[in-house]
Design a protein around this motif. Sequence first.
Motif, PDB file in Angstrom:
ATOM      1  N   LYS A 141       0.833  -1.216   0.000  1.00  0.00           N
ATOM      2  CA  LYS A 141       0.000   0.000   0.000  1.00  0.00           C
ATOM      3  C   LYS A 141       0.863   1.259   0.000  1.00  0.00           C
ATOM      4  N   GLU A 144       1.965   1.731  -3.512  1.00  0.00           N
ATOM      5  CA  GLU A 144       0.848   2.227  -4.319  1.00  0.00           C
ATOM      6  C   GLU A 144       0.655   3.730  -4.115  1.00  0.00           C
ATOM      7  N   GLU A 148       0.962   6.604  -6.984  1.00  0.00           N
ATOM      8  CA  GLU A 148      -0.157   7.527  -7.185  1.00  0.00           C
ATOM      9  C   GLU A 148       0.314   8.978  -7.065  1.00  0.00           C
TER      10      GLU A 148
END
Length: 172
Positions: A141, A144, A148
């Motif tokens: 995460k 990620e 992003e």
Amino acid sequence: DRSAGTAFSLTLTRHLGSGHRTLYLSLGEFTGLGRLTETQFETGISDVLYHMKQGTPEPEQIHRMIRSHEGIDLLPPFRYADDRTALTGEDYSALISLILRSTAYEVLVIEMQGFAGEASEVMDICDTVYIPVGSSRLSVKQAEEFYEYLELSRREILMQKLVRVSLPDRET
């Protein structure tokens, strides 16, 4: 896990060093390298940066600071964490350029512990940026979120340099 990232960086340095003159730089604080190598480093990155601010250091000064441990050449890291926080991305870019210009090293493996500020500028001048990612849900995460952020900030050129490396989670 910082230690997994350091282990990856040292392994990458050793691997690349089999075909190219390769130097390892850790631009973080509290690296553990002095304890790992059982060496009290008297000089290192802080000294090179000091000499840079005084005028260009001589290549011999840089060579005298480089240490070898188990087949890895390294420029000892910061001895004092405050030295790192006083620097800009320009300072790091100048350091990298100086080492490549003044030594026989062809490849630098640079370990950084974050992205904000100066790390972003260093990544911009790198040919390849490895992103070690653990197998835990949190590690995935975090990666990620980083990707992003790069998309939202329109860092396409940097995104093209990224190589994601899956690392096993390690017990401490």
